[in-house]
Motif scaffolding. Structure first.
Motif, PDB file in Angstrom:
ATOM      1  N   UNK A  95      -7.522  -1.390   7.545  1.00 44.12           N
ATOM      2  CA  UNK A  95      -7.223  -0.018   8.327  1.00 44.12           C
ATOM      3  C   UNK A  95      -6.314   0.756   7.370  1.00 44.12           C
ATOM      4  N   UNK A  96      -5.800   0.171   6.495  1.00 40.32           N
ATOM      5  CA  UNK A  96      -4.811   0.779   5.570  1.00 40.32           C
ATOM      6  C   UNK A  96      -5.176   0.518   4.118  1.00 40.32           C
ATOM      7  N   UNK A  97      -5.958   1.185   3.450  1.00 37.00           N
ATOM      8  CA  UNK A  97      -6.680   1.010   2.058  1.00 37.00           C
ATOM      9  C   UNK A  97      -5.480   0.850   1.263  1.00 37.00           C
ATOM     10  N   UNK A 154      -3.062  -6.363  -5.331  1.00 36.08           N
ATOM     11  CA  UNK A 154      -2.614  -6.205  -6.516  1.00 36.08           C
ATOM     12  C   UNK A 154      -1.004  -6.964  -6.652  1.00 36.08           C
ATOM     13  N   UNK A 155      -0.388  -7.048  -5.480  1.00 37.78           N
ATOM     14  CA  UNK A 155       0.890  -7.882  -5.582  1.00 37.78           C
ATOM     15  C   UNK A 155       0.653  -9.506  -5.924  1.00 37.78           C
ATOM     16  N   UNK A 156      -0.694  -9.989  -5.541  1.00 42.73           N
ATOM     17  CA  UNK A 156      -1.125 -11.158  -6.020  1.00 42.73           C
ATOM     18  C   UNK A 156      -1.412 -11.424  -7.461  1.00 42.73           C
ATOM     19  N   UNK A 197      -9.942   6.502  -5.135  1.00 43.96           N
ATOM     20  CA  UNK A 197     -11.080   5.895  -4.537  1.00 43.96           C
ATOM     21  C   UNK A 197     -10.917   5.452  -3.333  1.00 43.96           C
ATOM     22  N   UNK A 198     -12.005   5.328  -2.602  1.00 39.48           N
ATOM     23  CA  UNK A 198     -12.029   5.158  -1.074  1.00 39.48           C
ATOM     24  C   UNK A 198     -12.685   3.815  -0.942  1.00 39.48           C
ATOM     25  N   UNK A 199     -12.915   3.252  -1.993  1.00 40.39           N
ATOM     26  CA  UNK A 199     -13.216   1.605  -2.070  1.00 40.39           C
ATOM     27  C   UNK A 199     -12.710   1.062  -3.306  1.00 40.39           C
ATOM     28  N   UNK A 233     -12.512  -1.733   1.722  1.00 36.64           N
ATOM     29  CA  UNK A 233     -13.037  -0.535   2.374  1.00 36.64           C
ATOM     30  C   UNK A 233     -12.997  -0.261   3.870  1.00 36.64           C
ATOM     31  N   UNK A 234     -12.792   0.888   4.203  1.00 41.47           N
ATOM     32  CA  UNK A 234     -12.230   1.406   5.637  1.00 41.47           C
ATOM     33  C   UNK A 234     -13.154   0.527   6.676  1.00 41.47           C
ATOM     34  N   UNK A 235     -12.224  -0.028   7.389  1.00 37.22           N
ATOM     35  CA  UNK A 235     -12.961  -0.907   8.442  1.00 37.22           C
ATOM     36  C   UNK A 235     -14.084  -0.099   9.362  1.00 37.22           C
ATOM     37  N   UNK A 236     -13.769   0.976   9.687  1.00 33.42           N
ATOM     38  CA  UNK A 236     -14.744   1.806  10.549  1.00 33.42           C
ATOM     39  C   UNK A 236     -15.951   2.222   9.871  1.00 33.42           C
TER      40      UNK A 236
END
Lengths: 140, 140
Positions: free
Chosen positions: A13-15, A23-25, A35-37, A50-53
């Motif tokens: 829901x929130x990329x 990244x924190x891992x 980038x959207x993916x 990637x966006x769930x929808x």
């Protein structure tokens, strides 16, 4: 169809939040900030955000929300490492679904749920082999 | 947490049907016929089939039914191979969610949905490399 999986895409829901969690891992990506993916090279496969929808539409499925019958796992080399990864995930924003404990199958595992609701089991399975490169082999 | 995924477990309503589907695709397992979990060695990782209710409980999540935001992918070496795998999956009992076609990202892909509702994209991505052992590498 060869017996392998190339890519697992996690719908989010929130990329930015999801990317920040991985990244924190300590995971790294070459994706640009806009980038959207986001692709992570994960051993010999790829993990994507990637966006769930968009993912639902692209996957030709309806999204009912919630969990959909797939659980990921990250196997490590000792029970202590299970606890360490669970702590690291919690610090990064995950929810601990099940703390580290001995399992009915003779191993030790716990579950964290990432900020997007995707559960990861973190497990030490003494019957499986983790190779130097991180790949996992079933007992032969 | 190392940047890798060890295991993907697909929750199933009918284990015999699900196992039969993946075996019809040519996948092999050392699981006994009566085993309640089926493991497939899939390159350097493992793909498992397990009862969806048991998996939900073990994963500390509620199961709302339906899809839950995760899509799998199987990358191949040519557009023709995409079509061949989709045909093979349909013969084995999958539903074709999206037939093979050129994609907006410059590749060729389609989607099959396995008998348990789990979507797999079958894709040829000319920007990625498939190694001889089937592992997939992002463009560097």
């Amino acid at each position: 169809m060869e017996q392998r999986m190339s890519l697992v895409t996690l719908g989010v829901a929130d990329l930015a939040r999801a990317r920040g969690f991985y990244e924190a891992l300590g995971w790294t990506t070459h994706a640009a900030p806009a980038d959207d993916v986001v692709f992570f090279q994960a051993g010999g496969m790829i993990v994507a955000l990637w966006g769930r929808a968009q993912l639902a539409e692209d996957s030709a499925v309806e999204d009912d929300g919630g969990w959909g019958g797939i659980t990921l796992a990250h196997n490590v080399r000792s029970p202590a490492e299970v606890d360490a990864v669970l702590e690291e995930a919690e610090r990064a924003g995950a929810t601990i679904g099940r703390p580290g404990a001995e399992t009915f199958w003779g191993g030790y595992s716990g579950v964290f749920v990432d900020p997007e609701g995707h559960p990861w089991e973190v497990a030490h399975n003494p019957h499986w082999t983790i190779e130097a490169d991180g790949s996992v082999r079933l007992a032969s």
